[in-house]
Design an enzyme around this catalytic site. Sequence first.
Site, PDB file in Angstrom:
ATOM      1  NE  ARG A  96      -3.234  -2.265   3.137  1.00  0.00           N
ATOM      2  CZ  ARG A  96      -4.553  -2.438   2.984  1.00  0.00           C
ATOM      3  NH1 ARG A  96      -5.274  -1.461   2.459  1.00  0.00           N
ATOM      4  NH2 ARG A  96      -5.138  -3.557   3.346  1.00  0.00           N
ATOM      5  CG  HIS A 462     -13.876  41.622 -11.521  1.00  0.00           C
ATOM      6  ND1 HIS A 462     -15.211  41.343 -11.707  1.00  0.00           N
ATOM      7  CD2 HIS A 462     -13.826  42.846 -10.940  1.00  0.00           C
ATOM      8  CE1 HIS A 462     -15.931  42.371 -11.271  1.00  0.00           C
ATOM      9  NE2 HIS A 462     -15.104  43.289 -10.806  1.00  0.00           N
ATOM     10  NE  ARG A 625      -8.351  50.518  -3.576  1.00  0.00           N
ATOM     11  CZ  ARG A 625      -8.408  49.319  -4.166  1.00  0.00           C
ATOM     12  NH1 ARG A 625      -7.458  48.425  -3.937  1.00  0.00           N
ATOM     13  NH2 ARG A 625      -9.411  49.004  -4.959  1.00  0.00           N
ATOM     14  CB  THR A 774      -0.604  40.385  -0.983  1.00  0.00           C
ATOM     15  OG1 THR A 774      -1.953  40.064  -0.620  1.00  0.00           O
ATOM     16  CG2 THR A 774       0.186  40.778   0.256  1.00  0.00           C
ATOM     17  CG  ASN A 775      -5.148  40.672  -4.559  1.00  0.00           C
ATOM     18  OD1 ASN A 775      -4.814  39.692  -3.906  1.00  0.00           O
ATOM     19  ND2 ASN A 775      -6.366  41.154  -4.533  1.00  0.00           N
ATOM     20  CB  CYS A 838      -6.233  45.246   2.400  1.00  0.00           C
ATOM     21  SG  CYS A 838      -5.084  46.281   1.491  1.00  0.00           S
TER      22      CYS A 838
END
Length: 888
Positions: A96, A462, A625, A774-775, A838
């Site tokens: 296995r 998006h 923002r 961070t995007n 964020c």
Amino acid sequence: MSKWVYTFGNGHAEGDAGMKNLLGGKGANLAEMNRVGLPVPAGFTVTTEVCTYYYANGKKYPAELEKQVKEGVSHVEKIMGRKFGDATNPLLFSVRSGARVSMPGMMNTVLNLGLNDETVKALAKASNDERFAYDSYRRFIMMFSDVVLEADIDLYEHALEAMKERKGCKQDTDLTAEDLKELVEEYKAISKKINKMFPQDPWEQLMAGIGAVFNSWEVKKAVTYRKLNNIPGNWGTAVNVQAMVFGNAGDDCATGVCFSRDPSTGENVYYGEYLTNAQGEDVVAGIRTPLPMAKVAGRADALEDIMPSLYKELDDVRHKLEKHYKDMQDMEFTIQHGKLWMLQCRNGKRTATAAVKIAVDMVKEGLLTKEEAIMRVGAEQLDQLLHPMLDPKAPKNVIGTGLPASPGAAVGRAVFCADVAEEWAKKGEKVMLVRIETSPEDIGGMDAAQGIITARGGMTSHAAVVARGMGRPCVSGSNDIKIDYAKKQFSTTAGVTIKEGDWVSIDGAKGQIIEGNVPTVQVEMTGDFGVFMSWVDEIRTMSVRANAETPRDAKQARDFGAEGIGLARTEHMFFDAHRIQDMRQMILSETEEGRRKALAKLLPYQKEDFKAIYKVMDGLPVTIRLLDPPLHEFLPHTDAEMQELAKEMGVSFETVKEKSESLHEFNPMLGHRGCRLAITYPEICEMQTRAILEAALELTAEGFKVIPEIEVPLVGSKKELDIVKDVIDTTAKKIFAEKGKEIKYIVGTMIELPRAALLADEIAESAEFFGFGTNDLTQTTLGMSRDDTGAILDEYRSKGVYVADPFATIDADGVGALVKMGCDKGRATRSDIKLGVCGEHGGDPESIYFFQTCGMKYVSCSPFRVPIARLAAAQAAVKTKPSAKKAA
């Protein structure tokens, strides 16, 4: 000489539970079960390092392996009192897989290895049961041919079914010894015909079986499972070779799978199924209907009824293992002629409801501390408790799959245009928005829809980002569908066509698109959930905020425990049908005067938006923002929309079209956006500052506590921030002078460009907080568009360039190094600087752990991710405690 093989058996083992990286989860647990004193068939584990060697050396074994395997076999022979390949008293093996983390059903298994034309006769004589011996032999031929030789398993299945039909048998167990002998010969004839003959030499079988398990590490389903669970491909799997014990050797034999608690509800009851006169795969494969372990009212076929002493022994094992591992256990067992054998144990898979209940109960029972309990629930599991789910009992026709972009179940009538979605929703229709891809203009339709399906886009596209923020289920990037806007329909590779108005359902957690109206059920959050989350909040050191810009989202976030808003994206507020025309007039105006006139119309809208959010977040910080996207995103794209706008503005169609084309950018992500808008059009920044601060002053006068934080996007230098900050501060002074009162506010910036991270010490001289976006930081660091590189990332992940999607889980070595640098440099200049995240990574558990190590003060995520982020933050706090580091 390297050690490639570790033995276990007879209460002793060369390994233990702490050696999962080397022995795999199954091998480490088999060793530990021996040490605990459980009845475990003897065996040995071939390490994960052999698997790594195997792939690094053209699928060849280390030179010493065969010798060590033979020594391992000799070890088992001594304990079990049988000899491998012996013609009088043969020892048989199961072979296995066993990776360091559980990958159930993803890799191969071979049972009854060692049988051939001679040893089957010896097995029949030794067991005094010819039927059992030939049943084991036909199972071995079938499994070896399938797993090792990659023969067409259906050929063998059809032969078995044909035999049962000829003999008038309903079950496999109804076949006689003579029937099975005949079937074995048929199997051998099939193997010869397709040139897939299995070896008669047991040693050849064994080495081939080990190789088949290693080969299964790279089969498609295993690769897919690793990709979905971010398991590195270089970990490899171990192979566990264990003496066979037989649940199919008569009516006093049985095999089963059981859990120490109910994996669906978490109830503290022994839960499981078994079969008499069967082998393990019969239970899990559904070949026969399994029977219950514990007594059931009105029935007398439970194991507790038929073999009460063995049930009691199993119940003792259950308690012993739970006490030892301090977790709910998934166990496999075999009973051979009245003797119990434990084949494996592992921490059991469970639903979110069960996970929470088990964790809370085990604290009450004194088995766990609160810190240990919160580590028993996977942060991602909480999604199951926050969204409705498709009724598990309802039939489902899955017609396509895509990425599980946003969890939950949704059912609606298919529509292909955002405006139509809004229109139908206003009439009370439930709609499913189906788009090739979404854009900010689709926000109204996305909000109106029950769920969203897209043909393009990744987990951070998006559609995915906005859907998660809204709590809308979403399946994105489905290659199985082809959308035809002109015909208002989509077709699938399954041959189904869904037209506008047809019902369609999605399971956002599984990425499934399902034909028709599948009923949904709401998963209830029990009292245990509240208790559990109270422990989470006691333990975590990082705050959790939400990304939200509507009162509904803000309320949802606060209900889920958000401690403020970490990102309110003001651009989403301008896409409302009543505002978009004023926004477009502002953009198309050739003069500052014209722009100010249009902005004056937008000011009251913007102010009311902020007041609504402040009210919900009373007493909590709200980070707003300033306008970020390029202006062309707000402009009409069709000639009809441009003509309508030209008429409203009293200008020619050509003027509108020319202006729209002049604003078009080849790479808008790196174009005229973020702080660049505020620098070139300061009047936009003035209007937004006025709306933010006037709303705060008015609500403060009403008794609300408002904490506004103004965030400047896409800054790459201190000078840029200073220019925009000067506009903000000058406008604030004017407002305070006009109103005769002041309110405290702070100004910070997003760190979303590598240059900003590199110069964070300088930027911190002017910024009172950093919000790491961070995007965009991932896009600009990797040089990859998150919407256009899905196929590239799939290839990169398959080749081990990235283990996880860097847009879903932070690239700690690259992007993470910039984040850490930004934090360290920011603190060096301003010791009390607020540091938060964020981007989408703010809701990802692995990323949250990384942010904890950077010393972040908060993470911010979509409202429905807030409970997940709270738990992940608490788990990160436990993992980074000095005592935890030392133990690790």
